[in-house]
Scaffold this motif. Structure first.
Motif, PDB file in Angstrom:
ATOM      1  N   PRO A   8       0.820  -1.130  -0.024  1.00  0.00           N
ATOM      2  CA  PRO A   8       0.004  -0.084  -0.104  1.00  0.00           C
ATOM      3  C   PRO A   8       0.868   1.217  -0.012  1.00  0.00           C
ATOM      4  CG  PRO A   8       0.176  -0.775   2.100  1.00  0.00           C
ATOM      5  CD  PRO A   8       0.736  -1.945   1.421  1.00  0.00           C
ATOM      6  N   ASP A   9       0.094   2.377  -0.270  1.00  0.00           N
ATOM      7  CA  ASP A   9       0.838   3.626  -0.249  1.00  0.00           C
ATOM      8  C   ASP A   9       0.601   4.028   1.145  1.00  0.00           C
ATOM      9  OD1 ASP A   9       1.566   3.777  -2.922  1.00  0.00           O
ATOM     10  OD2 ASP A   9      -0.165   4.713  -3.644  1.00  0.00           O
ATOM     11  N   VAL A  10       1.837   4.630   1.836  1.00  0.00           N
ATOM     12  CA  VAL A  10       1.741   4.933   3.154  1.00  0.00           C
ATOM     13  C   VAL A  10       2.453   5.925   3.463  1.00  0.00           C
ATOM     14  CG1 VAL A  10       1.563   2.366   3.804  1.00  0.00           C
ATOM     15  CG2 VAL A  10       3.651   3.427   3.939  1.00  0.00           C
ATOM     16  N   ARG A  11       1.892   6.749   4.516  1.00  0.00           N
ATOM     17  CA  ARG A  11       2.646   7.848   4.793  1.00  0.00           C
ATOM     18  C   ARG A  11       3.052   7.379   6.381  1.00  0.00           C
ATOM     19  NH1 ARG A  11       1.929  12.278   8.312  1.00  0.00           N
ATOM     20  NH2 ARG A  11      -0.294  12.107   8.644  1.00  0.00           N
ATOM     21  N   PRO A  12       4.518   7.773   6.900  1.00  0.00           N
ATOM     22  CA  PRO A  12       4.856   7.311   8.210  1.00  0.00           C
ATOM     23  C   PRO A  12       4.374   8.272   8.972  1.00  0.00           C
ATOM     24  CG  PRO A  12       6.733   7.587   6.287  1.00  0.00           C
ATOM     25  CD  PRO A  12       5.534   8.115   5.799  1.00  0.00           C
ATOM     26  N   ALA A  13       4.053   7.763  10.184  1.00  0.00           N
ATOM     27  CA  ALA A  13       3.246   8.569  11.294  1.00  0.00           C
ATOM     28  C   ALA A  13       4.361   9.414  11.749  1.00  0.00           C
ATOM     29  CB  ALA A  13       2.771   7.616  12.459  1.00  0.00           C
ATOM     30  N   SER A  14       3.722  10.745  11.880  1.00  0.00           N
ATOM     31  CA  SER A  14       4.811  11.719  12.620  1.00  0.00           C
ATOM     32  C   SER A  14       5.015  11.607  13.928  1.00  0.00           C
ATOM     33  CB  SER A  14       4.311  13.246  12.309  1.00  0.00           C
ATOM     34  OG  SER A  14       3.019  13.346  12.990  1.00  0.00           O
ATOM     35  N   ARG A  15       5.914  12.279  14.891  1.00  0.00           N
ATOM     36  CA  ARG A  15       6.002  12.155  16.070  1.00  0.00           C
ATOM     37  C   ARG A  15       4.466  12.798  16.850  1.00  0.00           C
ATOM     38  NH1 ARG A  15      12.231  14.123  17.707  1.00  0.00           N
ATOM     39  NH2 ARG A  15      13.120  12.390  16.694  1.00  0.00           N
ATOM     40  N   ALA A  16       4.209  13.842  16.194  1.00  0.00           N
ATOM     41  CA  ALA A  16       2.849  14.372  16.717  1.00  0.00           C
ATOM     42  C   ALA A  16       1.535  13.342  16.800  1.00  0.00           C
ATOM     43  CB  ALA A  16       2.509  15.695  15.876  1.00  0.00           C
ATOM     44  N   ASP A  17       1.738  12.466  15.481  1.00  0.00           N
ATOM     45  CA  ASP A  17       0.645  11.594  15.091  1.00  0.00           C
ATOM     46  C   ASP A  17       0.680  10.757  16.435  1.00  0.00           C
ATOM     47  OD1 ASP A  17      -0.235  12.624  13.106  1.00  0.00           O
ATOM     48  OD2 ASP A  17       1.011  11.586  11.671  1.00  0.00           O
ATOM     49  N   LEU A  18       1.971  10.292  16.563  1.00  0.00           N
ATOM     50  CA  LEU A  18       2.227   9.119  17.550  1.00  0.00           C
ATOM     51  C   LEU A  18       2.142   9.573  19.238  1.00  0.00           C
ATOM     52  CD1 LEU A  18       5.397   7.409  16.134  1.00  0.00           C
ATOM     53  CD2 LEU A  18       3.080   6.669  16.006  1.00  0.00           C
ATOM     54  N   ALA A  19       2.721  10.548  19.238  1.00  0.00           N
ATOM     55  CA  ALA A  19       2.384  11.164  20.705  1.00  0.00           C
ATOM     56  C   ALA A  19       0.709  11.385  21.006  1.00  0.00           C
ATOM     57  CB  ALA A  19       3.018  12.437  20.812  1.00  0.00           C
ATOM     58  N   GLY A  20       0.173  11.965  20.285  1.00  0.00           N
ATOM     59  CA  GLY A  20      -1.287  12.118  20.309  1.00  0.00           C
ATOM     60  C   GLY A  20      -2.177  10.702  20.547  1.00  0.00           C
ATOM     61  N   ALA A  21      -1.720   9.800  19.445  1.00  0.00           N
ATOM     62  CA  ALA A  21      -2.512   8.627  19.509  1.00  0.00           C
ATOM     63  C   ALA A  21      -2.065   7.697  20.737  1.00  0.00           C
ATOM     64  CB  ALA A  21      -1.990   7.571  18.422  1.00  0.00           C
ATOM     65  N   TYR A  22      -0.668   7.721  21.216  1.00  0.00           N
ATOM     66  CA  TYR A  22      -0.359   6.783  22.194  1.00  0.00           C
ATOM     67  C   TYR A  22      -1.096   7.485  23.704  1.00  0.00           C
ATOM     68  CZ  TYR A  22       3.295   4.291  19.708  1.00  0.00           C
ATOM     69  OH  TYR A  22       3.824   3.751  18.744  1.00  0.00           O
ATOM     70  N   THR A  23      -1.083   8.994  23.530  1.00  0.00           N
ATOM     71  CA  THR A  23      -1.778   9.456  24.912  1.00  0.00           C
ATOM     72  C   THR A  23      -3.179   9.057  25.080  1.00  0.00           C
ATOM     73  OG1 THR A  23      -0.212  11.383  24.737  1.00  0.00           O
ATOM     74  CG2 THR A  23      -2.108  11.625  25.812  1.00  0.00           C
ATOM     75  N   LYS A  24      -3.826   9.173  23.850  1.00  0.00           N
ATOM     76  CA  LYS A  24      -5.136   8.987  23.889  1.00  0.00           C
ATOM     77  C   LYS A  24      -5.441   7.376  24.497  1.00  0.00           C
ATOM     78  CE  LYS A  24      -9.177   8.994  20.934  1.00  0.00           C
ATOM     79  NZ  LYS A  24      -9.737   9.549  19.558  1.00  0.00           N
ATOM     80  N   ASP A  25      -4.512   6.611  23.655  1.00  0.00           N
ATOM     81  CA  ASP A  25      -5.045   5.084  23.764  1.00  0.00           C
ATOM     82  C   ASP A  25      -4.645   4.726  25.383  1.00  0.00           C
ATOM     83  OD1 ASP A  25      -3.968   2.042  23.665  1.00  0.00           O
ATOM     84  OD2 ASP A  25      -5.007   2.608  21.796  1.00  0.00           O
ATOM     85  N   ILE A  26      -3.424   5.015  25.776  1.00  0.00           N
ATOM     86  CA  ILE A  26      -3.358   4.935  27.203  1.00  0.00           C
ATOM     87  C   ILE A  26      -4.123   5.265  28.105  1.00  0.00           C
ATOM     88  CG2 ILE A  26      -1.694   5.247  29.170  1.00  0.00           C
ATOM     89  CD1 ILE A  26       0.725   5.268  26.829  1.00  0.00           C
ATOM     90  N   ALA A  27      -4.675   6.582  27.799  1.00  0.00           N
ATOM     91  CA  ALA A  27      -5.843   7.150  28.891  1.00  0.00           C
ATOM     92  C   ALA A  27      -6.939   6.279  28.716  1.00  0.00           C
ATOM     93  CB  ALA A  27      -6.080   8.621  28.339  1.00  0.00           C
ATOM     94  N   HIS A  28      -7.499   5.832  27.616  1.00  0.00           N
ATOM     95  CA  HIS A  28      -8.498   4.993  27.458  1.00  0.00           C
ATOM     96  C   HIS A  28      -8.395   3.843  28.258  1.00  0.00           C
ATOM     97  CE1 HIS A  28     -10.425   6.845  23.663  1.00  0.00           C
ATOM     98  NE2 HIS A  28     -10.484   7.560  24.568  1.00  0.00           N
ATOM     99  N   SER A  29      -7.139   3.119  28.299  1.00  0.00           N
ATOM    100  CA  SER A  29      -6.951   1.937  28.931  1.00  0.00           C
ATOM    101  C   SER A  29      -7.033   2.033  30.420  1.00  0.00           C
ATOM    102  CB  SER A  29      -5.574   1.315  28.521  1.00  0.00           C
ATOM    103  OG  SER A  29      -5.701   1.044  27.156  1.00  0.00           O
ATOM    104  N   LEU A  30      -6.308   2.997  30.807  1.00  0.00           N
ATOM    105  CA  LEU A  30      -6.249   3.575  32.359  1.00  0.00           C
ATOM    106  C   LEU A  30      -7.821   3.696  32.791  1.00  0.00           C
ATOM    107  CD1 LEU A  30      -2.988   5.699  32.684  1.00  0.00           C
ATOM    108  CD2 LEU A  30      -3.257   3.390  33.264  1.00  0.00           C
ATOM    109  N   ALA A  31      -8.552   4.363  31.926  1.00  0.00           N
ATOM    110  CA  ALA A  31      -9.730   4.669  32.419  1.00  0.00           C
ATOM    111  C   ALA A  31     -10.671   3.403  32.528  1.00  0.00           C
ATOM    112  CB  ALA A  31     -10.502   5.476  31.484  1.00  0.00           C
ATOM    113  N   ARG A  32     -10.409   2.441  31.696  1.00  0.00           N
ATOM    114  CA  ARG A  32     -11.029   1.021  31.711  1.00  0.00           C
ATOM    115  C   ARG A  32     -10.712   0.483  32.969  1.00  0.00           C
ATOM    116  NH1 ARG A  32      -9.371  -0.635  27.359  1.00  0.00           N
ATOM    117  NH2 ARG A  32     -10.625   0.231  25.863  1.00  0.00           N
ATOM    118  N   MET A  33      -9.631   0.414  33.531  1.00  0.00           N
ATOM    119  CA  MET A  33      -9.034  -0.201  34.439  1.00  0.00           C
ATOM    120  C   MET A  33      -9.701   0.163  35.697  1.00  0.00           C
ATOM    121  SD  MET A  33      -4.887  -0.619  33.406  1.00  0.00           S
ATOM    122  CE  MET A  33      -4.558  -1.666  34.967  1.00  0.00           C
TER     123      MET A  33
END
Length: 297
Positions: A8-33
């Protein structure tokens, strides 16, 4: 020859993309716990899958609207997402990820099953992996076993619709019941689990013992693991918190190492998955064979 992989044609995730995604993902998991501590019992699994996802798939019958099996598997969602492709986190469409996944899965399985031309997947659901593999002509027979009546029925209808009932078939098994007649099918078979044993975290050792006792020729476990994660890496930390928040299994790979050390099995390969649909759904692969095959009677 294995199914060639779509690139596939892809665009590497930027640091900003990753930082935002990881923060959101971890927050959701912690809230679930904290707010909704999950205990993955059989009732929870049934609600999520047999009475949930597989029931919806059976009701919707989306395969009837797809002109080909591949288009059914790939879908038509062109929205962008972050996913793991060839070991990198990139941006691409849902549609392109699932088209890529077909070839990536075929290459991965083919690399670890030697000359086998039949495969038995336990915990198959409605057979998504088996239908993806069926696009590769190397597979003479693909068999799926699951405890879900809705998953099994959906798989059978899909196979019939795309005229694959002679190659892709389904049956029932309860992996937690050592007396289940489905275990007889594992004798001498090349067996796959794909994010299946994660659903039985409190019985994983018992289930592996049941599988081992059945006498398969080779087993390919593709499942989550906490023991191969480096918690200094954001992606691994996100995966660890997610696994804990969902009460997925955390002991499989450690137990397989123990069986290997005891001489009961031979671990022949281990690797990290090169593809994943989300930041946290990162899988690991362990391939093993019984050291002394004992066929269940």
């Amino acid at each position: 020859m294995s199914q060639s992989r779509f690139r596939p044609d892809v665009r590497p995730a930027s640091r900003a993309d990753l930082a935002g995604a990881y923060t959101k993902d971890i927050a959701h998991s912690l809230a679930r716990m904290v707010l909704k501590r999950r205990h993955r019992t059989s009732d929870v699994v049934d609600s999520e899958y047999n009475s949930g996802t597989w029931s919806k798939i059976l009701k919707d019958r989306a395969w009837l609207l797809a002109p080909t099996l591949e288009q059914f598997l790939v879908g038509d969602n062109a929205d962008a997402r972050l996913a793991k492709v060839d070991g990198r986190i990139v941006q691409l469409s849902y549609r392109d990820y699932y088209r890529y996944r077909i070839g990536a899965l075929s290459e991965l399985i083919a690399r670890h099953v030697d000359a086998a031309d039949s495969l038995l997947e336990i915990g198959t659901g409605f057979g998504y992996n088996l239908f993806a593999l069926s696009l590769d002509p190397r597979w003479r027979r693909l068999r799926g076993l699951d405890i879900s009546a809705n998953g099994i029925e959906a798989g059978r209808q899909i196979a019939s619709h795309f005229r694959l009932s002679d190659r892709v078939t389904f049956g029932r098994i309860d992996l937690t019941d050592p007396a289940d007649p489905g275990f007889a099918e594992l004798a001498g078979a090349t067996v796959l689990t794909y994010f299946c044993l994660e659903q039985i975290p409190h019985l994983v050792e018992k289930v592996i013992e049941n599988i081992l006792r059945a006498g398969p020729a080779r087993v390919v476990n593709i499942e989550p693991s906490i023991h191969m994660l480096s918690l200094t890496k954001p992606r691994d930390f996100a995966s660890r918190v997610y696994i804990e928040s969902m009460d997925y299994q955390t002991r499989l790979f450690k137990f397989l190492d123990e069986l290997n050390d005891k001489g009961e099995i031979r671990v022949v390969a281990r690797e990290r998955m090169e593809f994943a649909p989300t930041l946290h759904n990162d899988g690991f692969l362990c391939v093993w064979e019984p050291a002394n095959i004992v066929v269940a009677r």
